[in-house]
Design an enzyme around this catalytic site. Structure first.
Site, PDB file in Angstrom:
ATOM      1  N   ASP A 143       0.562  -1.344   0.173  1.00 30.69           N
ATOM      2  CA  ASP A 143      -0.161  -0.091   0.017  1.00 30.69           C
ATOM      3  C   ASP A 143       0.329   1.555  -0.041  1.00 30.69           C
ATOM      4  O   ASP A 143       1.205   1.040   0.883  1.00 30.69           O
ATOM      5  CB  ASP A 143      -0.781  -0.170   1.328  1.00 30.69           C
ATOM      6  CG  ASP A 143      -1.968   1.038   1.157  1.00 30.69           C
ATOM      7  OD1 ASP A 143      -2.611   1.387   0.114  1.00 30.69           O
ATOM      8  OD2 ASP A 143      -1.770   1.887   2.530  1.00 30.69           O
ATOM      9  N   GLU A 179       1.115  -0.827  -5.394  1.00 29.76           N
ATOM     10  CA  GLU A 179       0.150   0.419  -5.042  1.00 29.76           C
ATOM     11  C   GLU A 179       0.635   1.928  -5.412  1.00 29.76           C
ATOM     12  O   GLU A 179       1.006   2.158  -4.220  1.00 29.76           O
ATOM     13  CB  GLU A 179      -0.964   0.704  -4.477  1.00 29.76           C
ATOM     14  CG  GLU A 179      -2.362   1.283  -4.701  1.00 29.76           C
ATOM     15  CD  GLU A 179      -2.103   2.406  -3.713  1.00 29.76           C
ATOM     16  OE1 GLU A 179      -2.509   3.485  -3.957  1.00 29.76           O
ATOM     17  OE2 GLU A 179      -1.280   2.846  -2.995  1.00 29.76           O
TER      18      GLU A 179
END
Length: 736
Positions: free
Chosen positions: A414, A467
């Protein structure tokens, strides 16, 4: 008497202010009257009297109560050498019990462990630090250890010692910054934390950074737990994974927030447990044809509203849905059903909760001291100090832990962009440049390269996914070529451009045609995943279905056409839960998906389309073999902006596998639409998003079309096709 401990040392024990209580407590040789004697000292605030009892009839002796708070000390009569012993305790109620003395045991951690920790190369920290069941010194129990280099004193506290920091004061292991103690006879399920006295004398109680299990929120104690490797029955899956080459294989991911996928309204709207999810979610994902589930973070977190992105327990699956054993069962069920499991992983930041990693030993240990480096302006969290060897080792160990211990098949990392740039979400003067004066976080780059190198080296076949929302070069390129070393990168640009295009009224789309086609300019610069994630259906963005313009019929048709285009476009696939059957409202983490909608024809049709697209995607090599190579894609026509039509070809390693995609993004039926094709013959209509079974108007080509020797789009052969309104149609050349 010279045999007695100095008063100052006794006071340090009583005040829990000793860096090495093993120097005082336990059994020690002393000199008295010119001869060696054996003295035993213990601190037992629960005791009225303490007797040393040698094993198998060995020496024994009653200890003197030197201090009213519970410090006992005594010379063992007629004894000149050390011997195995226990403490016979008489408590204040007159009850007796016999215990092993934790202070009679040698250290558990080896000097080699400490050396590897210091240089940041220990790849099994999770088997050494924290709470470990071990056999040590002839006894079974729990070895506790923690890294807190600036601490003056560290104790393990728990329900086994009344949460009293004086009872199990730990020993400092030289200059390593590591503290440890072995507590004999302690069993599974004991609650514990670490009580840490910082260099400034401040006292705080912290969660074990390596806790394998934690209490259900709002409680925050760690629970002594060992992971049972005997629960796994997925050896065949793991072996196949090690031989896989994901970039050439189908990868269709169902992103799930476990707490809101489905709830039990008749039981106070509770979430499903890991065991219940194994029985319901896994068969559903298999039925829908996905290859993988991606779990939004299930690492233990205190706040439901963070969806798991503010992690408190990096090594503990959240207790919201059950025990670690139950989570193992869930993953094992996935694998035995042919479903991979990807874990959303959060190494970018951590919350400020007082019991967590923040100022762990009274200093900025895991984070930066300077708020311009250590505080995240968007999320109010703290940023890991990737320049510190021990912190990189902690995080890399965490990645290896989830893959090794819980058989996770990949990590979606993330907020990579926030890690890469020192000025991320900061104004001038709010950030510190790197040593070359630039904005790149060189320490974070080194960390990610090391993370990916070690992960792929240890576990070939896993998925490492970034990401990352910027144009940072080489995110999914090997580290030996200067890349970050990820296997895949989310294609955030494609998602932004195409969703913006689909939100436009069809009459305006011809002015934004490049939003559909621009992604092919850079489609092969990285190994991309086309991700329609939870971020696109929350915070006022509306649901995917509701983003579409027009009346209800057009909304469904638009979304069906978009999904067809998505599955044809180069790149692996990810879709957030609920998008597959058309949620009307945006995602609410506090409630269930609206499963009743799937009982209605339009929603059920959309759901069937996703299932069939997944099936087509998995069956047809052209849709996955050359996903990341320019040779896997050809434009037929990208310039028909007036009619908002695009046509392209997807190719596999075998030329006969090629598929033809034609997308019509207007609500106009296009009959006799001529399209140049690569070869003459019959073109089978494999899929049509306007089919009646999907809720469409059932316009199409009656299953197949024949080529004609008419030039079109620079090709000598062409087909005359019917393009349904707001549709994607897929053809395949039939080899005769």
């Amino acid at each position: 008497s010279p045999a007695l401990a100095p008063e100052a040392e006794v006071v340090r024990i009583l005040n829990a202010d000793h860096h090495d209580p093993f120097e005082i407590l336990g059994m020690h040789p002393v000199w008295q009257d010119g001869a060696q004697r054996i003295v035993v000292r213990c601190f037992r605030p629960d005791a009225k009297a303490v007797r040393v009892v040698g094993q198998e009839g060995g020496p024994s002796g009653l200890l003197d109560r030197r201090h009213a708070d519970g410090f006992f000390e005594g010379i063992i009569p007629d004894c000149e050498s050390a011997f195995p012993y226990r403490l016979d305790i008489t408590n204040h109620d007159g009850d007796h019990y016999v215990v092993l003395d934790p202070y009679c045991f040698a250290p558990v951690l080896s000097d080699f462990d400490l050396h590897l920790m210091s240089e940041g190369s220990h790849q099994n920290l999770f088997d050494r630090l924290g709470a470990q069941f071990v056999e040590h010194g002839g006894s079974s129990g729990v070895a506790f250890s923690v890294w807190a280099p600036a601490a003056r004193r560290v104790s393990v506290v728990g329900d086994f010692n009344g949460w009293d920091g004086r009872c199990h004061q730990m020993r400092a292991r030289g200059t390593s910054g590591t503290w440890e103690i072995f507590v004999p006879d302690l069993t599974e399920g004991a609650l514990y934390k670490f009580e840490i006295k910082g260099g400034d004398g401040g006292l705080q109680v912290k969660i074990d950074p390596f806790a394998k299990r934690m209490e259900l929120r709002p409680q925050t104690a760690a629970i002594v737990h060992s992971i049972d490797d005997n629960l796994w029955t997925d050896a065949d899956w793991i072996e196949r994974r090690s031989r896989s080459h994901a970039v050439e294989e189908p990868l269709s991911i169902y992103e799930v927030h476990l707490g809101s996928w489905r709830r039990v309204p008749e039981e106070d709207n509770r979430s499903l447990t890991y065991s219940e999810l194994a029985e319901t979610l896994v068969p559903y994902v298999k039925h829908m044809g996905y290859t993988h589930i991606e779990l939004m973070p299930i690492l233990e977190h205190p706040l439901d509203q963070s969806w798991g992105y503010q992690v408190l327990g990096y090594y503990a699956p959240t207790s919201r849905y059950g025990t670690p054993d139950a989570f193992q069962h869930f993953v094992n069920t996935c694998h035995n059903s042919g479903i991979g499991v990807i874990l959303d992983w959060v190494p970018a930041h951590f919350p400020r909760d007082a019991q967590g990693l923040a100022r762990f030993d009274g200093t900025a240990l895991f984070e930066h001291e300077d708020p311009r480096q250590g505080e995240h302006p968007d999320w109010g969290t703290l940023i890991f100090n990737y320049g510190r060897t021990e912190i990189r080792n902690f995080l890399i160990n965490n990645a290896l832990f989830w893959i090794g211990k819980y058989h996770i098949d990949g990590l979606r990392v993330d907020a990579v962009a926030s890690m890469l740039y020192l000025d991320y979400s900061r104004e001038e003067g709010q950030w510190v440049a790197n040593r070359f004066g630039g904005r790149e976080n060189l320490d974070a780059v080194t960390f990610m390269q090391e993370l990916n190198h070690k992960t792929y080296e240890e576990f070939p076949g896993v998925l490492m996914i970034a990401e990352e929302s910027t144009a940072w070069p080489g995110v999914s390129r090997p580290t030996y070529l200067g890349g970050l070393g990820f296997g895949f990168k989310w294609n955030m640009g494609w998602m932004h451009d195409t969703l913006g295009y689909m939100a436009d009224e069809p009459v305006h789309r011809k002015y934004h045609h490049d939003s559909l086609t621009f992604g092919l300019v850079y489609a092969f610069h990285e190994n991309f995943i086309l991700a329609i994630s939870h971020d696109e259906v929350v915070h006022g963005k509306g649901s995917l279905l509701d983003k579409m313009p027009g009346d209800a019929w057009q909304k469904f048709a638009n979304l069906r056409a978009y999904y067809g285009y998505m599955f044809g476009h180069p790149g692996k696939k990810l879709l957030f839960m609920g998008c597959e059957f058309g949620q009307w409202k945006e995602w609410d983490a506090e409630g269930s998906l609206d499963w009743h909608l799937a009982e209605h024809a339009d929603h059920a049709g959309l759901q069937s389309l996703i299932r069939d697209l997944n099936g087509l995607y998995r069956r047809e090599p052209a849709l996955h073999q050359l996903d990341s190579e320019a040779g896997g894609f050809d434009w037929i026509d990208f310039s028909d902006h007036d009619q908002s039509i695009i046509a392209f070809q997807r190719k596999g390693k075998d030329a006969s596998d090629a598929l033809l995609f034609v997308c019509n993004f207007t609500p106009v039926l296009r009959e006799h639409y001529r399209l140049g094709v690569p070869a003459e013959g019959t073109y089978l209509e494999l899929l049509n998003t306007d089919a009646e079974i999907y809720g469409g108007g059932n316009h199409g080509n009656l299953g197949a079309v024949q080529t004609e020797p008419k030039e079109s789009h620079g090709r000598p052969h062409s087909i005359d096709i019917t393009l349904p309104p707001l549709s994607t149609v897929v053809f395949k050349h039939q080899i005769t």
